[in-house]
Design an enzyme around this catalytic site. Structure first.
Site, PDB file in Angstrom:
ATOM      1  N   GLN A   1      12.100  -4.180  -9.737  1.00  0.00           N
ATOM      2  CA  GLN A   1      13.674  -4.401  -9.820  1.00  0.00           C
ATOM      3  C   GLN A   1      14.261  -3.762  -8.374  1.00  0.00           C
ATOM      4  O   GLN A   1      15.418  -4.198  -8.050  1.00  0.00           O
ATOM      5  CB  GLN A   1      14.460  -3.923 -10.846  1.00  0.00           C
ATOM      6  CG  GLN A   1      16.043  -3.740 -10.921  1.00  0.00           C
ATOM      7  CD  GLN A   1      16.617  -5.154 -10.877  1.00  0.00           C
ATOM      8  OE1 GLN A   1      15.942  -6.396 -11.362  1.00  0.00           O
ATOM      9  NE2 GLN A   1      17.709  -5.398 -10.539  1.00  0.00           N
ATOM     10  N   LYS A   2      13.912  -2.408  -7.950  1.00  0.00           N
ATOM     11  CA  LYS A   2      14.257  -1.794  -6.779  1.00  0.00           C
ATOM     12  C   LYS A   2      14.681  -2.878  -5.725  1.00  0.00           C
ATOM     13  O   LYS A   2      15.423  -2.705  -4.955  1.00  0.00           O
ATOM     14  CB  LYS A   2      13.255  -0.763  -6.412  1.00  0.00           C
ATOM     15  CG  LYS A   2      14.001  -0.105  -4.988  1.00  0.00           C
ATOM     16  CD  LYS A   2      13.015   0.856  -4.366  1.00  0.00           C
ATOM     17  CE  LYS A   2      12.082   0.042  -3.787  1.00  0.00           C
ATOM     18  NZ  LYS A   2      11.119   0.561  -2.913  1.00  0.00           N
TER      19      LYS A   2
ATOM     20  N   SER B   1       9.682   4.994  -3.471  1.00  0.00           N
ATOM     21  CA  SER B   1       9.336   4.325  -2.531  1.00  0.00           C
ATOM     22  C   SER B   1       8.339   4.766  -1.523  1.00  0.00           C
ATOM     23  O   SER B   1       8.304   5.936  -1.280  1.00  0.00           O
ATOM     24  CB  SER B   1      10.785   3.865  -1.764  1.00  0.00           C
ATOM     25  OG  SER B   1      10.431   3.063  -0.491  1.00  0.00           O
ATOM     26  N   SER B   2       7.600   3.994  -0.950  1.00  0.00           N
ATOM     27  CA  SER B   2       6.489   4.481   0.015  1.00  0.00           C
ATOM     28  C   SER B   2       7.359   5.106   1.303  1.00  0.00           C
ATOM     29  O   SER B   2       6.945   5.889   1.985  1.00  0.00           O
ATOM     30  CB  SER B   2       5.538   3.431   0.575  1.00  0.00           C
ATOM     31  OG  SER B   2       4.934   2.663  -0.259  1.00  0.00           O
TER      32      SER B   2
ATOM     33  N   GLY C   1       5.697   3.903  -8.890  1.00  0.00           N
ATOM     34  CA  GLY C   1       6.230   2.601  -9.024  1.00  0.00           C
ATOM     35  C   GLY C   1       5.431   1.237  -9.158  1.00  0.00           C
ATOM     36  O   GLY C   1       5.325   0.707 -10.012  1.00  0.00           O
ATOM     37  N   HIS C   2       4.324   1.470  -8.077  1.00  0.00           N
ATOM     38  CA  HIS C   2       3.391   0.337  -8.295  1.00  0.00           C
ATOM     39  C   HIS C   2       2.644   0.453  -9.396  1.00  0.00           C
ATOM     40  O   HIS C   2       2.034  -0.565  -9.973  1.00  0.00           O
ATOM     41  CB  HIS C   2       2.492   0.591  -6.604  1.00  0.00           C
ATOM     42  CG  HIS C   2       3.139   0.334  -5.642  1.00  0.00           C
ATOM     43  ND1 HIS C   2       3.216   1.606  -4.734  1.00  0.00           N
ATOM     44  CD2 HIS C   2       3.881  -0.574  -4.938  1.00  0.00           C
ATOM     45  CE1 HIS C   2       4.192   1.071  -3.685  1.00  0.00           C
ATOM     46  NE2 HIS C   2       4.141  -0.318  -3.856  1.00  0.00           N
TER      47      HIS C   2
ATOM     48  N   GLY D   1       0.925  -1.199   0.286  1.00  0.00           N
ATOM     49  CA  GLY D   1      -0.081   0.035   0.104  1.00  0.00           C
ATOM     50  C   GLY D   1       0.921   1.360   0.103  1.00  0.00           C
ATOM     51  O   GLY D   1       1.995   1.224  -0.303  1.00  0.00           O
ATOM     52  N   TYR D   2       0.201   2.395   0.322  1.00  0.00           N
ATOM     53  CA  TYR D   2       0.844   3.870   0.174  1.00  0.00           C
ATOM     54  C   TYR D   2       1.440   3.789  -1.311  1.00  0.00           C
ATOM     55  O   TYR D   2       2.640   4.008  -1.284  1.00  0.00           O
ATOM     56  CB  TYR D   2       1.609   3.836   1.594  1.00  0.00           C
ATOM     57  CG  TYR D   2       1.735   5.398   1.600  1.00  0.00           C
ATOM     58  CD1 TYR D   2       0.573   5.944   2.262  1.00  0.00           C
ATOM     59  CD2 TYR D   2       2.856   6.233   1.106  1.00  0.00           C
ATOM     60  CE1 TYR D   2       0.721   7.288   2.530  1.00  0.00           C
ATOM     61  CE2 TYR D   2       2.586   7.766   1.518  1.00  0.00           C
ATOM     62  CZ  TYR D   2       1.737   8.239   2.191  1.00  0.00           C
ATOM     63  OH  TYR D   2       1.678   9.546   2.370  1.00  0.00           O
TER      64      TYR D   2
ATOM     65  N   HIS E   1       2.574   4.249  -5.069  1.00  0.00           N
ATOM     66  CA  HIS E   1       3.163   5.595  -5.636  1.00  0.00           C
ATOM     67  C   HIS E   1       3.415   5.064  -7.137  1.00  0.00           C
ATOM     68  O   HIS E   1       2.851   3.950  -7.927  1.00  0.00           O
ATOM     69  CB  HIS E   1       4.474   5.856  -5.318  1.00  0.00           C
ATOM     70  CG  HIS E   1       5.440   4.661  -4.999  1.00  0.00           C
ATOM     71  ND1 HIS E   1       5.855   4.029  -5.945  1.00  0.00           N
ATOM     72  CD2 HIS E   1       5.842   4.089  -3.678  1.00  0.00           C
ATOM     73  CE1 HIS E   1       6.804   2.901  -5.379  1.00  0.00           C
ATOM     74  NE2 HIS E   1       6.728   2.802  -4.201  1.00  0.00           N
TER      75      HIS E   1
HETATM   76  N1  LIG Z   1      10.353   2.665  -7.676  1.00  0.00           N
HETATM   77  C1  LIG Z   1       9.878   1.444  -7.935  1.00  0.00           C
HETATM   78  N2  LIG Z   1       9.668   1.124  -9.273  1.00  0.00           N
HETATM   79  C2  LIG Z   1       9.260  -0.032  -9.589  1.00  0.00           C
HETATM   80  N3  LIG Z   1       8.689  -0.930  -8.485  1.00  0.00           N
HETATM   81  C3  LIG Z   1       8.602  -0.597  -7.577  1.00  0.00           C
HETATM   82  C4  LIG Z   1       9.292   0.605  -6.959  1.00  0.00           C
HETATM   83  N4  LIG Z   1       9.013   0.610  -5.648  1.00  0.00           N
HETATM   84  C5  LIG Z   1       8.638  -0.445  -5.183  1.00  0.00           C
HETATM   85  N5  LIG Z   1       8.504  -0.974  -6.217  1.00  0.00           N
HETATM   86  C6  LIG Z   1       7.769  -2.581  -6.333  1.00  0.00           C
HETATM   87  O1  LIG Z   1       6.401  -2.509  -5.694  1.00  0.00           O
HETATM   88  C7  LIG Z   1       6.021  -3.832  -5.039  1.00  0.00           C
HETATM   89  C8  LIG Z   1       5.503  -3.433  -3.754  1.00  0.00           C
HETATM   90  O2  LIG Z   1       6.465  -2.702  -2.936  1.00  0.00           O
HETATM   91  P1  LIG Z   1       6.275  -2.049  -1.492  1.00  0.00           P
HETATM   92  O3  LIG Z   1       6.979  -2.450  -0.423  1.00  0.00           O
HETATM   93  O4  LIG Z   1       4.728  -1.750  -1.547  1.00  0.00           O
HETATM   94  O5  LIG Z   1       6.869  -0.663  -2.073  1.00  0.00           O
HETATM   95  P2  LIG Z   1       7.935   0.383  -1.498  1.00  0.00           P
HETATM   96  O6  LIG Z   1       9.106  -0.681  -1.811  1.00  0.00           O
HETATM   97  O7  LIG Z   1       7.980   1.561  -2.254  1.00  0.00           O
HETATM   98  O8  LIG Z   1       7.634   0.645  -0.284  1.00  0.00           O
HETATM   99  C9  LIG Z   1       7.414  -4.609  -4.942  1.00  0.00           C
HETATM  100  O9  LIG Z   1       7.409  -5.428  -6.206  1.00  0.00           O
HETATM  101  C10 LIG Z   1       8.554  -3.306  -5.227  1.00  0.00           C
HETATM  102  O10 LIG Z   1       9.647  -4.012  -5.676  1.00  0.00           O
HETATM  103 MG   LIG Z   2       8.985  -2.236  -0.155  1.00  0.00          MG
END
Ligand SMILES: Nc1ncnc2c1ncn2[C@@H]1O[C@H](COP(=O)(O)OP(=O)(O)O)[C@@H](O)[C@H]1O
Ligand SMILES: [Mg+2]
Length: 277
Positions: free
Chosen positions: A145-146, A182-183, A33-34, A28-29, A31
């Site tokens: 990939q992060k 990132s969240s 990227g999700h 959740g939260y 962005h």
């Molecule tokens: N900047 C990003 N670009 C692409 N995918 C991302 C990015 N940040 C997180 N994700 C992916 O989103 C999915 C959920 O991660 P989550 O833990 O909810 O987010 P975050 O890592 O931002 O806190 C994971 O597969 C994570 O790798």
């Molecule tokens: Mg994460």
């Protein structure tokens, strides 16, 4: 868009989805990227399911479980706008009912890097992803990939346990100054937010050295240490230049290498990586 919490509701809703079904697990939260993962799933699948669950078992006792940012109404609006068909928002009781005692553990791949600093983290991740996969039964699942080690661990687990799901890893989405979305970026104060570009700067410098012919892994790690060392607000937790498949530290970069790092910016832990070669 259907939103369900209980397992029986989830199973009913799952039956109405047309395949192939793409799945994006999240905490959740949300962005951009999700949302980029959702878009990849929309492009590759007939229907898309997402989950929102802040998984307590992947947080260490001193980590940020209680302060992890949450905004369910906003998350649901973003997923709906992105065209997601089904969202599962299990509670802790749904995921870990009383008496729960079964865990999934990937061995060697979880030892270094994130696993070294976050004991038990990957056991929580692989266990919850197993439960999510078993409930949703996706044809494809999308990861970022992060979290490179997480992607490698999930891939290994999927092979080892014969899950019939294709793991798709999508590129890291970044802010214009290079900071990986990132969240947890919401925790950064303005000075830390500015300093947080140090991860991208350090990785870029190491990649530039590689591109100009440097093949000694230790020299690439040294460059990252030097650049992070010059940033007063940042504390380097680790820098690694490892084989992209085994995650074993390299002496010489020959094939694909994963250049990865974790930094503490105040209390906020940030990770990032580049694949080189
Ligand atoms: N900047 C990003 N670009 C692409 N995918 C991302 C990015 N940040 C997180 N994700 C992916 O989103 C999915 C959920 O991660 P989550 O833990 O909810 O987010 P975050 O890592 O931002 O806190 C994971 O597969 C994570 O790798
Ligand atoms: Mg994460």
């Amino acid at each position: 868009m259907k939103i369900v919490t209980s397992l029986p509701e989830l199973r009913l809703a799952r039956r109405t989805l047309s395949g192939p079904v793409g799945f994006i697990p999240t905490m959740g939260y949300l962005h951009a990227g999700h949302i980029s993962l959702v878009q990849a799933a929309k492009a590759g699948c007939s229907s898309v399911a997402a989950s929102i669950f802040v998984n307590p078992t992947q947080f260490g006792p001193a980590e940020d479980l209680s302060s992890y940012p949450r905004n369910l109404p906003r998350d649901l609006a973003l997923l709906e706008a992105a065209g997601v068909e089904l969202v599962w928002t299990p509670t802790q009781e749904v995921m870990y009912p009383p008496g729960f005692q079964t865990w999934v553990e990937v061995e060697h791949l979880t030892r270094p890097l994130e696993g070294g600093l976050r004991p038990g983290h990957f056991r929580g991740v692989t266990t919850v992803v197993t439960k999510l996969f078993n409930a949703i039964r996706p044809d494809k699942a999308y990861f970022g990939q992060k979290d490179a080690q997480q992607a490698a661990v999930i891939r290994r687990m999927t092979k080892d346990l014969d899950f019939q799901v294709e793991i798709v890893v999508c590129p890291t989405l970044r802010e214009v100054d290079g900071l990986a979305l990132s969240s947890r970026n919401v925790y950064l104060n303005p000075a830390e937010r500015q300093a947080a570009t140090v991860l991208f700067r350090a990785l870029s410098a190491a990649k530039a050295a590689y591109d100009s012919g440097e093949r000694a892994a230790e020299e690439l790690r040294r460059l990252v240490r030097e650049i992070v060392g010059a940033e007063l607000l940042a504390r380097l937790q680790y820098v690694s230049c490892a084989d992209n498949d085994t995650l074993e530290e390299l002496e010489t970069v020959s094939g694909k290498a994963l250049l990865s790092m974790a930094v503490l910016m105040g209390k906020t832990r940030l990770i990032d990586n580049f694949v080189i070669g």
